[in-house]
Design a protein around this motif. Structure first.
Motif, PDB file in Angstrom:
ATOM      1  N   VAL A   1     -55.651  -3.887 -44.437  1.00  0.00           N
ATOM      2  CA  VAL A   1     -56.527  -4.773 -43.665  1.00  0.00           C
ATOM      3  C   VAL A   1     -56.944  -6.010 -44.448  1.00  0.00           C
ATOM      4  O   VAL A   1     -56.786  -7.134 -43.994  1.00  0.00           O
ATOM      5  CB  VAL A   1     -57.779  -4.054 -43.104  1.00  0.00           C
ATOM      6  CG1 VAL A   1     -58.618  -5.013 -42.260  1.00  0.00           C
ATOM      7  CG2 VAL A   1     -57.380  -2.827 -42.304  1.00  0.00           C
ATOM      8  N   CYS A   2     -57.499  -5.826 -45.649  1.00  0.00           N
ATOM      9  CA  CYS A   2     -57.906  -6.983 -46.455  1.00  0.00           C
ATOM     10  C   CYS A   2     -57.332  -6.840 -47.865  1.00  0.00           C
ATOM     11  O   CYS A   2     -56.669  -5.851 -48.188  1.00  0.00           O
ATOM     12  CB  CYS A   2     -59.431  -7.126 -46.486  1.00  0.00           C
ATOM     13  SG  CYS A   2     -60.287  -5.744 -47.291  1.00  0.00           S
ATOM     14  N   SER A   3     -57.613  -7.808 -48.702  1.00  0.00           N
ATOM     15  CA  SER A   3     -57.008  -7.834 -50.032  1.00  0.00           C
ATOM     16  C   SER A   3     -57.652  -6.809 -50.971  1.00  0.00           C
ATOM     17  O   SER A   3     -58.772  -6.336 -50.749  1.00  0.00           O
ATOM     18  CB  SER A   3     -57.145  -9.232 -50.642  1.00  0.00           C
ATOM     19  OG  SER A   3     -58.506  -9.499 -50.965  1.00  0.00           O
ATOM     20  N   PHE A   4     -56.940  -6.499 -52.048  1.00  0.00           N
ATOM     21  CA  PHE A   4     -57.471  -5.613 -53.075  1.00  0.00           C
ATOM     22  C   PHE A   4     -58.768  -6.182 -53.647  1.00  0.00           C
ATOM     23  O   PHE A   4     -59.747  -5.454 -53.852  1.00  0.00           O
ATOM     24  CB  PHE A   4     -56.454  -5.444 -54.209  1.00  0.00           C
ATOM     25  CG  PHE A   4     -55.225  -4.678 -53.834  1.00  0.00           C
ATOM     26  CD1 PHE A   4     -55.311  -3.382 -53.331  1.00  0.00           C
ATOM     27  CD2 PHE A   4     -53.967  -5.234 -54.006  1.00  0.00           C
ATOM     28  CE1 PHE A   4     -54.170  -2.657 -52.995  1.00  0.00           C
ATOM     29  CE2 PHE A   4     -52.819  -4.522 -53.685  1.00  0.00           C
ATOM     30  CZ  PHE A   4     -52.921  -3.234 -53.177  1.00  0.00           C
ATOM     31  N   ALA A   5     -58.770  -7.480 -53.922  1.00  0.00           N
ATOM     32  CA  ALA A   5     -59.937  -8.099 -54.544  1.00  0.00           C
ATOM     33  C   ALA A   5     -61.161  -8.033 -53.628  1.00  0.00           C
ATOM     34  O   ALA A   5     -62.280  -7.811 -54.096  1.00  0.00           O
ATOM     35  CB  ALA A   5     -59.633  -9.549 -54.921  1.00  0.00           C
ATOM     36  N   GLU A   6     -60.955  -8.224 -52.321  1.00  0.00           N
ATOM     37  CA  GLU A   6     -62.085  -8.147 -51.405  1.00  0.00           C
ATOM     38  C   GLU A   6     -62.671  -6.740 -51.375  1.00  0.00           C
ATOM     39  O   GLU A   6     -63.902  -6.555 -51.355  1.00  0.00           O
ATOM     40  CB  GLU A   6     -61.671  -8.570 -49.996  1.00  0.00           C
ATOM     41  CG  GLU A   6     -62.830  -8.551 -49.009  1.00  0.00           C
ATOM     42  CD  GLU A   6     -62.477  -9.072 -47.623  1.00  0.00           C
ATOM     43  OE1 GLU A   6     -63.331  -8.934 -46.721  1.00  0.00           O
ATOM     44  OE2 GLU A   6     -61.365  -9.617 -47.449  1.00  0.00           O
TER      45      GLU A   6
ATOM     46  N   ARG B   1     -55.215 -10.850 -57.821  1.00  0.00           N
ATOM     47  CA  ARG B   1     -56.261 -11.565 -57.103  1.00  0.00           C
ATOM     48  C   ARG B   1     -55.668 -12.387 -55.969  1.00  0.00           C
ATOM     49  O   ARG B   1     -54.491 -12.743 -55.989  1.00  0.00           O
ATOM     50  CB  ARG B   1     -57.048 -12.472 -58.050  1.00  0.00           C
ATOM     51  CG  ARG B   1     -56.280 -13.642 -58.593  1.00  0.00           C
ATOM     52  CD  ARG B   1     -57.193 -14.574 -59.396  1.00  0.00           C
ATOM     53  NE  ARG B   1     -57.748 -13.954 -60.568  1.00  0.00           N
ATOM     54  CZ  ARG B   1     -59.036 -13.629 -60.688  1.00  0.00           C
ATOM     55  NH1 ARG B   1     -59.882 -13.857 -59.701  1.00  0.00           N
ATOM     56  NH2 ARG B   1     -59.479 -13.073 -61.780  1.00  0.00           N
ATOM     57  N   ASP B   2     -56.486 -12.670 -54.966  1.00  0.00           N
ATOM     58  CA  ASP B   2     -56.023 -13.484 -53.848  1.00  0.00           C
ATOM     59  C   ASP B   2     -56.596 -14.889 -53.978  1.00  0.00           C
ATOM     60  O   ASP B   2     -57.135 -15.265 -55.012  1.00  0.00           O
ATOM     61  CB  ASP B   2     -56.436 -12.847 -52.514  1.00  0.00           C
ATOM     62  CG  ASP B   2     -57.945 -12.607 -52.444  1.00  0.00           C
ATOM     63  OD1 ASP B   2     -58.699 -13.283 -53.180  1.00  0.00           O
ATOM     64  OD2 ASP B   2     -58.373 -11.753 -51.654  1.00  0.00           O
ATOM     65  N   GLN B   3     -56.460 -15.662 -52.929  1.00  0.00           N
ATOM     66  CA  GLN B   3     -56.936 -17.044 -52.952  1.00  0.00           C
ATOM     67  C   GLN B   3     -58.309 -17.191 -52.302  1.00  0.00           C
ATOM     68  O   GLN B   3     -58.777 -18.306 -52.082  1.00  0.00           O
ATOM     69  CB  GLN B   3     -55.920 -17.946 -52.219  1.00  0.00           C
ATOM     70  CG  GLN B   3     -54.517 -17.909 -52.806  1.00  0.00           C
ATOM     71  CD  GLN B   3     -54.484 -18.320 -54.264  1.00  0.00           C
ATOM     72  OE1 GLN B   3     -55.096 -19.308 -54.644  1.00  0.00           O
ATOM     73  NE2 GLN B   3     -53.767 -17.554 -55.080  1.00  0.00           N
ATOM     74  N   ASP B   4     -58.953 -16.079 -52.004  1.00  0.00           N
ATOM     75  CA  ASP B   4     -60.233 -16.133 -51.293  1.00  0.00           C
ATOM     76  C   ASP B   4     -61.431 -16.289 -52.212  1.00  0.00           C
ATOM     77  O   ASP B   4     -62.565 -16.412 -51.743  1.00  0.00           O
ATOM     78  CB  ASP B   4     -60.410 -14.883 -50.429  1.00  0.00           C
ATOM     79  CG  ASP B   4     -59.389 -14.825 -49.301  1.00  0.00           C
ATOM     80  OD1 ASP B   4     -58.936 -15.905 -48.876  1.00  0.00           O
ATOM     81  OD2 ASP B   4     -59.036 -13.718 -48.864  1.00  0.00           O
ATOM     82  N   GLY B   5     -61.193 -16.241 -53.513  1.00  0.00           N
ATOM     83  CA  GLY B   5     -62.256 -16.514 -54.463  1.00  0.00           C
ATOM     84  C   GLY B   5     -63.212 -15.381 -54.736  1.00  0.00           C
ATOM     85  O   GLY B   5     -64.347 -15.619 -55.172  1.00  0.00           O
ATOM     86  N   TYR B   6     -62.808 -14.136 -54.508  1.00  0.00           N
ATOM     87  CA  TYR B   6     -63.690 -13.015 -54.811  1.00  0.00           C
ATOM     88  C   TYR B   6     -63.763 -12.813 -56.325  1.00  0.00           C
ATOM     89  O   TYR B   6     -62.745 -12.597 -56.987  1.00  0.00           O
ATOM     90  CB  TYR B   6     -63.199 -11.738 -54.128  1.00  0.00           C
ATOM     91  CG  TYR B   6     -63.355 -11.780 -52.628  1.00  0.00           C
ATOM     92  CD1 TYR B   6     -64.602 -11.579 -52.043  1.00  0.00           C
ATOM     93  CD2 TYR B   6     -62.262 -12.047 -51.803  1.00  0.00           C
ATOM     94  CE1 TYR B   6     -64.760 -11.632 -50.658  1.00  0.00           C
ATOM     95  CE2 TYR B   6     -62.409 -12.094 -50.422  1.00  0.00           C
ATOM     96  CZ  TYR B   6     -63.656 -11.892 -49.861  1.00  0.00           C
ATOM     97  OH  TYR B   6     -63.803 -11.942 -48.502  1.00  0.00           O
ATOM     98  N   ASP B   7     -64.954 -12.905 -56.867  1.00  0.00           N
ATOM     99  CA  ASP B   7     -65.161 -12.789 -58.305  1.00  0.00           C
ATOM    100  C   ASP B   7     -65.535 -11.341 -58.632  1.00  0.00           C
ATOM    101  O   ASP B   7     -66.689 -10.945 -58.505  1.00  0.00           O
ATOM    102  CB  ASP B   7     -66.258 -13.752 -58.755  1.00  0.00           C
ATOM    103  CG  ASP B   7     -66.435 -13.765 -60.261  1.00  0.00           C
ATOM    104  OD1 ASP B   7     -65.517 -13.285 -60.957  1.00  0.00           O
ATOM    105  OD2 ASP B   7     -67.489 -14.231 -60.736  1.00  0.00           O
ATOM    106  N   VAL B   8     -64.553 -10.574 -59.025  1.00  0.00           N
ATOM    107  CA  VAL B   8     -64.745  -9.143 -59.275  1.00  0.00           C
ATOM    108  C   VAL B   8     -64.832  -8.903 -60.780  1.00  0.00           C
ATOM    109  O   VAL B   8     -63.973  -9.354 -61.543  1.00  0.00           O
ATOM    110  CB  VAL B   8     -63.583  -8.323 -58.693  1.00  0.00           C
ATOM    111  CG1 VAL B   8     -63.777  -6.837 -58.969  1.00  0.00           C
ATOM    112  CG2 VAL B   8     -63.450  -8.573 -57.196  1.00  0.00           C
TER     113      VAL B   8
END
Length: 198
Positions: free
Chosen positions: A106-111, A142-149
């Motif tokens: 459904v969504c990215s690993f980073a999200e 990481r994806d391009q959505d900018g989630y800072d994990v």
């Protein structure tokens, strides 16, 4: 050595070199995400529930999240709600200081890992949505959505992840007590999850 014998040696040597090259190309072409050496893996042990008490494996995310700074001798691994971890966790109240178990998709690993971190989890274990997957490792990037994990984030094979998640449902348990990491050199073969493919 006769010319004929010398020619046969050359032919055998060339055939071996060609076969080795072919095998190398085959691994690169078909196994870059499917085969991982043992040193790339993190091992963790599920102490409870007893019916799923085995040693499992996880692969650290490639370019996001932190690293395991210490050993957790007893920490709860809690399935996220929703199971895909693509929204703020509905069970976030019990997540602080524990680890989140999340299903891929459904969504990215980073999200997913970001939502786990926002809920207070100290790590995110994301298992493949393909329940039959017992040897195809995936590099989580990481994806391009900018989630800072910043929390450690790990990939778990589908067969092992479903064993844990469904084992919790069968045991009517809301979490698994795990120890992570464990030293693989001290693990007996019977402690590994059955059917582990190396």
């Amino acid at each position: 050595m006769s010319h004929g014998a010398f020619g046969n040696v050359l032919l055998v040597g060339f055939s071996a070199l060609f076969l080795a090259s072919f095998l190398s190309v085959s691994v690169d072409a078909f196994g870059s995400e499917a085969v991982r050496v043992e040193d790339d893996l993190i091992f963790f042990y599920v102490a409870r529930p007893r019916k799923i008490s085995y040693v499992y494996r996880a692969l650290m995310a490639k370019d996001f999240g932190g690293v395991l700074q210490s050993r957790y001798d007893s920490v709860e691994l809690i399935p996220s709600e929703p199971i895909d971890g693509c929204q703020p966790f509905e069970n976030g109240a019990i997540m602080p200081g524990q680890m989140a178990l999340i299903q891929r998709g459904v969504c990215s690993f980073a999200e997913k890992a970001w939502h786990a971190e926002q809920a207070g989890a100290v790590a995110a274990l994301i298992y493949d949505s393909d329940r039959a997957n017992d040897n195809r490792w995936v590099d989580m990037v990481r994806d391009q959505d900018g989630y800072d994990v910043t929390i450690p984030s790990m990939f778990v094979l589908g067969r092992e992840g479903f064993k844990i998640s469904e084992g919790l449902i069968a045991a009517t348990a809301r979490s698994a007590t795990i120890r992570i990491p464990v030293n693989e050199t001290h693990i007996s073969p019977h402690e590994y999850f059955p059917g582990v493919i190396w």
